[in-house]
Structure formats: C-alpha cells, structure tokens
Enzyme design. Structure first.
Site, PDB file in Angstrom:
ATOM      1  N   ARG A  37     -10.690  -0.960  -8.579  1.00  0.00           N
ATOM      2  CA  ARG A  37      -9.657  -0.413  -7.700  1.00  0.00           C
ATOM      3  C   ARG A  37     -10.079  -0.412  -6.233  1.00  0.00           C
ATOM      4  O   ARG A  37      -9.246  -0.576  -5.344  1.00  0.00           O
ATOM      5  CB  ARG A  37      -9.309   1.015  -8.131  1.00  0.00           C
ATOM      6  N   ASP A 141       1.733  17.287  -2.895  1.00  0.00           N
ATOM      7  CA  ASP A 141       0.770  16.301  -3.370  1.00  0.00           C
ATOM      8  C   ASP A 141      -0.364  16.237  -2.361  1.00  0.00           C
ATOM      9  O   ASP A 141      -0.193  16.636  -1.202  1.00  0.00           O
ATOM     10  CB  ASP A 141       1.429  14.926  -3.520  1.00  0.00           C
TER      11      ASP A 141
END
Length: 272
Positions: A37, A141
């Site tokens: 990633r 978030d």
C-alpha cells in the site's frame, strides 16, 4: 532505482508510530500488505526506501504526509445501507418511540455513505410522521480527505446499489454528460448532516448526547485494549437507552459494561 524491501525494524517503527498516534494495530502478518500500500506513494515522492518514508512522517513538519499514510493504510471501502439489519432495527425502534428530536453519530463515517444512508431513513420516517422534524446526523473521521469528499456528497452509482429506486428518486441527483455515473445527495438531505475530524484514540469533547451511535468497521484496526478504550470513550456520548452499533463481524468488545445485546452488532446502553 528499485525500492528497497521493507525491513523488519522499519516495519516495527512504522507500526509503533501508527499505534501511538492513531491507535492502529498492525501485526507482523500484515507487513506485505502495508508494504504494497505504501510502495506507490514512496516512489512517487522520489524516495528510495521505506526507512526514508517513515523518517519523513515521523518528523514534525511532514507537509501532511502522515495523514496521507493513515489514508493509505486504512480501508475506506464502503457503500450505502451496509449491513441493512442495523437500519431495520433503528427504524423499528424509532417507529415505536416516535421521538420529536433526534441526534445520531456516525463515528467512523469515511466518505459519508453511512451518514447519508441514515439521513435517507430519518427523512422517510419524518415524512410518514414517525419522528419529528428536529433531527441531525454528525459524521466524524480521522481522515481530512474522506471528510472533504463526504461534504461534497458525490458518489459513483455503484455505491448506491442497495438504495431503493424510490429513495434514489427522492434524495439523489443523477449526473449527466461529464458527470454521468455519479450521484449527488440533494441539498435538503445534506442540510441535516454535518462532518468533522476526530481521532477516536484521543479524549472526546462533549459532542452528545446522541440517541444512536454507529461505530462500525473501524474496531478491526485496533488491538484489544485500544478497542475497549475507544468504545468506552464513545459510549460517554450516548444517552442511557440509546442504540449502539458496531460491525457484525467485530463481535462484542470484551470488558465493556452497560450494554444490552439486541442483535449481532447492535446494543442498547443500559441506564446506570
């Protein structure tokens, strides 16, 4: 120049940094996934090693790169009306209690799919007289990037595959020409939904009390002690008798008292 392999010492340093800062837990088995990633980002920055990247994000002046790393290392795949049994339970509870004022919290809101799903449901309930007109949803978030997207409220049609045709017509604007395949939430729905940045692993200011809190599909990133601490912190913002939801695959958080099990991933906060 090919990127050097992610060494064990560097991986442990990265894992410790992420755990300390945002509570993310990365066991040894996840090292290949983490490397894959981060690799494109490391190369895009012109760095030749993961060591250099970890040194960059560990520094105080990283130009926002630490936040980028968090985004890359957390999966934000989501869609509207995920785990529909939770929405059914909420509808049943509200239809029975018929509250005139409602405050809901989507505590790991990602791109806002969950928050706007809740908004569609509450709007339906308001129009049929089962709740009052005073309702709102807060989405939070840790990622600024996903929050910016949530405020825009524009989604690929595929993400709304579980939204009924009636709700699509009532609450969504379909794009055309250059925006074909995209859908935006209508302004009258968006006005009930607000978003803000929040790190669940830090003290939470007085946001509530909320009538229901959705903390779904985020606990998977935390180790057991962090899970317990996050849940206990979040529950301080839920009124007694309020509903609490986690992902059905996340089970029940050990050590957390005061929750009555209603169904998989769904609980009621028991009055003290």
């Amino acid at each position: 120049m090919p990127l050097k392999e992610l060494g064990e010492a560097t991986y442990q340093e990265l894992a410790a940094l992420m755990h300390e800062a945002v509570g993310l837990s990365f066991p040894a088995a996840k090292k290949p996934l983490i490397a894959s990633r981060l690799a494109p980002r490391v190369q895009r920055l012109g760095l030749d090693s993961y060591e250099a990247y970890v040194a960059l994000i560990a520094g105080g002046d990283d130009g926002g790169e630490f936040q980028m790393a968090v985004d890359l290392l957390t999966t934000n795949e989501t869609y509207f009306f995920r785990e529909p049994a939770h929405f059914d339970l909420l509808e049943s509870e509200l239809s029975h209690s018929r509250p005139q004022r409602l405050r809901l919290w989507s505590a790991a809101s990602s791109f806002g799919d969950e928050a706007y799903s809740l908004a569609m449901l509450l709007s339906d309930l308001q129009q049929t007289g089962r709740i009052g007109a005073d309702w709102s949803i807060l989405g939070t978030d840790i990622s600024e990037r996903v929050l910016r997207s949530a405020v825009e409220a524009i989604y690929p049609e595929e993400r709304l595959r579980h939204v009924t045709p009636e709700r699509l017509k009532r609450y969504c604007l379909r794009g055309s020409e250059g925006s074909a395949g995209l859908v935006q939430m209508q302004a009258r729905l968006r006005e009930h939904v607000g978003f803000g940045q929040l790190n669940l692993c830090r003290p939470i200011e007085e946001l509530g009390p909320f009538d229901a809190i959705f903390l779904r599909n985020v606990l998977i990133y935390f180790d057991a002690p962090t899970k317990q601490a996050v849940v206990e912190r979040v529950l301080t913002q839920l009124r007694p008798g309020g509903l609490f939801f986690i992902g059905t695959a996340e089970g029940r958080v050990p050590g957390v008292a005061g929750l009555q099990v209603l169904s998989p991933g769904a609980f009621r906060k028991v009055a003290a």
